[in-house]
Write an enzyme that holds these catalytic residues in place. Structure first.
Site, mmCIF file in Angstrom:
data_model
loop_
_atom_site.group_PDB
_atom_site.id
_atom_site.type_symbol
_atom_site.label_atom_id
_atom_site.label_comp_id
_atom_site.label_asym_id
_atom_site.label_seq_id
_atom_site.Cartn_x
_atom_site.Cartn_y
_atom_site.Cartn_z
ATOM 1 C CE1 TYR A 100 48.412 32.162 31.664
ATOM 2 C CE2 TYR A 100 47.836 33.949 33.154
ATOM 3 C CZ TYR A 100 48.303 32.653 32.947
ATOM 4 O OH TYR A 100 48.650 31.880 34.018
ATOM 5 C CE LYS A 119 27.217 49.642 54.221
ATOM 6 N NZ LYS A 119 25.902 49.646 53.615
#
Length: 832
Positions: free
Chosen positions: A726, A500
């Site tokens: 940033y 999964k």
């Protein structure tokens, strides 16, 4: 070899209606990998996970008529078959190989050690192929089964053998020595690999030295202190025989030796090694700077000196050593193609191994092979390429593209097979000019070329261009981890594997293909779409869907997917669709809630469940299961016992009321290691298969399966006081060298790792992240790390920087790190 000679070599009882003059060319241990059934001997090996005797019928159906067995067989089921019965088929295989080896009297080089065996073997092949017709171990066939299978490859035209031998427990090397009888020995080094079965390093060294019982010359490095002590003692005590002395050919950087290394200078990705041998100064240059590669190259240098090659020849050949690709690569190609890149070897054995791997790629209806001339094979071209063509034909290849003058000259060997499309080019450049005229679409493509044909040019044109950041998944490591867990299980306990969430971020059908090939009993996905994708890719194994949506039950039935039923509503919805499809006894899995309180039937809901199931024949309960909430921690063992008690009561109640006997399963990866009393009929293997043991009981036995890599896009030298990234968070406290790398949070690299929290590996050294992690990139401080340039590879996580470390930085678990890797990150699969 004649059947009568095989019987003689193995001292087997022959059970046969046929003549002893049957000739055997091929030894088989896997019924899925049959090329020439008419001349094959199938050896039924009883292993820890599978018993080869169970596959005799399969091999017989595919045309095999001669079998080596150790169990009683109902001969009447196999008309015209011959059976050689022995006590131990592995021992018989070794006896057979020893008999075969003794028919030849050319020199054999035997290589053992903890690391470097395969590199040394392959480099010796590169260095000596101009002078000898060499037979060698394919890939790293160095086990108790691999060594005899390798020796079986000896043919009359060979005049030098190079074989590697490894051990995992005491006594094994005696068997390999009887098979190999090496004349020249190489002991590469000693390390921690495969130490589990030994008391200490000294015992492991002495066990490996058994390979050199009859060896004339032994090459090794004196600078490994314990190794040197053991070998000197072995030579003077164990091999203290004037008629058969063991000569030691040593090399050292620290003391006098046969080859005394004076200096190693590394610069511009080459190493210049200066030494003295027989009172003469000698120098080689190799195109590598890694310590391990330098050690491997010096071992090879010793062999060339021992064989008396000219210094100028040695220097020329050493300069042109090329890296050894240790594994097959599985890549995503353009137009829904899969590319298998294998430039490891260019010979018949490695071609067969690559074709076997190609055959596993069931997601494609067509298969193409792009093949170059096989160089330095020693066989006449006509015989060689007729054998190649026959092998390609037997593997049902749709198309072969042949490159090279020898293949071009032997077109007819391929064109006699009318169903095989064959295209020929005299050179790689000629193919590249016309590649746009050939259609590649929805197919698996095997690239199998000798190094000089530079097939990397073809790969670059065919490979899908997604992203410079790649997640490299080691399929062999997954297989290894699967077998570690299988070894813990009693015979008869089945295994359900979790694929999964894109196989925990590792891939979809690529992982499922491997698990299906390994004989997994069940696959499990979370949602219907995942299961449908696996079915479309050719996966036929049973698949359970853990979170089925009622609206998708019709698709589940159409694609033969089995639902987890966890509530009355989900059961009623499924039965309604199943009845509409006129299904009878469709397999379903009943989930019980024993304390996890996520999904599942509570105890008071069982009577309603029984009533629904009794009144409807559309479904059949094939398994009953539950989920443990704290199987990884001793603190929760009391709660785990309560859950097991509830599970026993509830499952028995269902079984008695419905008069059924389905599979019961309760434990996950941690439960397998900590709660063997709860195995029941099946276990569910999830994160453990991907290299993480939540209980930490067997973590040392597991292998990391993934390496996340990126590249350096730009390098800048910035003064003290500048800021990076940033919000100006990355403040430089000194003059720094900053590398921008091509990975960011859109790739799944957490912003939590920024501002000095995390690091990556550049040239094997940690480089801290400076400033904030951006969407598509981040910056590393590479000050003090030498020889870094634009385009260099950077390790985000891998063996030397495990995912668990990144999980610690982010205060999370490895599952989250793995499943967060973006789908835009290209997955590359390797098979060692």
């Amino acid at each position: 070899m004649l059947l009568s000679d095989i019987q003689k070599a193995t001292k087997a009882e022959l059970i046969s209606e046929e003549t002893k003059t049957i000739e055997i060319d091929e030894l088989l241990i896997d019924s899925r990998k049959i090329a020439n059934a008419d001349t094959a001997l199938f050896i039924a090996i009883r292993g820890s996970h599978r018993d080869g005797h169970q596959f005799i019928a399969d091999a017989y159906k595919k045309g095999v008529r001669v079998f080596l067995i150790s169990e009683k067989i109902e001969q009447g089921l196999y008309p015209y078959a011959s059976f050689l019965k022995v006590n131990d088929t592995v021992a018989a295989l070794q006896q057979l190989a020893a008999y075969h080896r003794n028919q030849y009297h050319f020199p054999i080089i035997g290589i053992t050690g903890s690391n470097g065996k395969t590199i040394v073997k392959e480099w010796l092949f590169q260095l000596l192929s101009a002078d000898y017709k060499i037979v060698r171990s394919p890939k790293s066939y160095n086990s108790q089964i691999g060594v005899p299978l390798s020796v079986w490859g000896i043919e009359a035209h060979h005049n030098l053998g190079i074989f590697e031998a490894g051990i995992s427990q005491p006594g094994e090397m005696n068997n390999s020595e009887k098979v190999l009888h090496p004349d020249i020995g190489i002991f590469t080094n000693i390390g921690e690999a495969h130490s589990e079965g030994f008391m200490n390093q000294r015992q492991k060294i002495n066990e490996k030295l058994a390979l050199f019982r009859q060896t004339k010359e032994l090459i090794y490095c004196k600078d490994h202190h314990e190794l040197n002590e053991s070998i000197v003692q072995y030579a003077h005590q164990v091999r203290n025989n004037p008629d058969n002395p063991l000569k030691l050919f040593t090399w050292s950087q620290k003391s006098d030796a046969t080859l005394r290394i004076h200096s190693i200078e590394r610069e511009n990705n080459v190493s210049v090694i200066k030494a003295s041998y027989e009172d003469k100064e000698r120098t080689i240059t190799i195109p590598f700077i890694d310590h391990a590669y330098i050690e491997d190259a010096i071992h090879c240098w010793c062999v060339l000196l021992l064989l008396k090659l000219d210094d100028a020849v040695i220097a020329e050949r050493m300069l042109h050593l090329h890296a050894v690709a240790m594994r097959l690569q599985l890549l995503h190609g353009m137009d829904n193609c899969t590319i298998i890149n294998d430039t490891y070897n260019s010979d018949l054995t490695s071609l067969q191994i690559a074709l076997d791997f190609l055959e596993q790629q069931r997601q494609h209806p067509r298969k193409t092979v792009i093949l170059s001339d096989m160089l330095q094979m020693g066989k006449p071209d006509r015989d060689l390429y007729e054998e190649v063509a026959d092998l390609i034909h037997q593997k049902n290849i749709y198309r072969i593209i042949c490159i090279g003058p020898a293949l071009y000259k032997n077109k007819e060997a391929f064109r006699k097979y009318k169903k095989l499309r064959s295209i020929f080019f005299k050179s790689t450049d000629e193919l590249l000019k016309k590649l746009h005229m050939i259609t590649f679409e929805n197919e698996a493509i095997l690239l199998k070329g000798a190094r000089s044909f530079r097939f990397e040019k073809i790969e670059k044109l065919l490979e899908q261009k997604i992203h410079k950041t790649v997640l490299e998944i080691n399929l062999t490591a997954i297989q290894h981890n699967l077998n570690v867990y299988r070894d813990l299980l009693p015979k008869g306990v089945k295994t359900m594997a979790m694929v999964k969430a894109y196989s925990y971020g590792s891939g979809s059908y690529e992982i499922a293909n491997l698990l299906q090939f390994e004989g997994i009993d069940y696959l499990t996905v979370a949602y219907v779409d995942e299961g449908v994708a696996l079915r479309k890719a050719g996966i036929t194994a049973p698949i359970m869907v853990m979170s089925p949506e009622a609206a998708a039950f019709d698709r589940m039935i159409s694609w033969k997917l089995e639902p987890e039923i966890f509530s009355i509503d989900s059961l009623q919805s499924f039965l309604k669709i199943a009845n509409a499809f006129n299904e009878q006894h469709y397999p379903i899995h009943i989930k019980l809630d024993t304390g996890m309180h996520r999904l599942g039937f509570m105890k008071h809901e069982l009577d309603a469940l029984i009533a629904e199931l009794k009144n409807n024949n559309a479904s059949k309960v094939v398994s009953i299961f539950s989920h443990l909430a704290g199987s990884d921690a001793a603190d929760f063992d009391g709660f785990t016992e309560e859950q097991a008690m509830h599970f026993n009561e509830m499952s028995k109640y269902l079984k008695d009321a419905l008069e059924i006997n389905p599979l019961l399963h309760l434990v996950n990866s941690s439960g397998i290691t900590r709660h063997p009393e709860l195995y029941y009929d099946m276990v569910r293997l999830g994160i453990g298969m991907y290299g993480f043991d939540g209980s930490n009981k067997i973590q040392s036995q597991l292998r990391h399966i993934g390496t996340l890599k990126t590249t350096i896009a730009q390098i800048k030298e910035l003064p003290k006081g500048e800021t990076v990234g940033y919000s100006r968070k990355g403040i430089l406290k000194h003059e720094s060298k900053i590398a921008t790398v091509s990975i960011g949070y859109a790739d799944g690299y957490f912003r939590d790792f920024g501002n000095g929290i995390g690091h990556m590996l550049v040239n094997g050294q940690p480089a801290k992240i400076i400033g904030s992690v951006c969407m598509d990139m981040c910056m590393l401080d590479i000050s003090g790390i030498e020889n870094v340039k634009v385009g260099d590879e950077v390790i985000v996580f891998g063996n030397d920087l495990p995912v668990s470390t990144l999980a610690d930085w982010a205060k999370t678990i490895p599952y989250e790190i793995l499943t967060s890797i973006s789908q835009r990150v290209n997955r590359i699969y390797v098979n060692e």
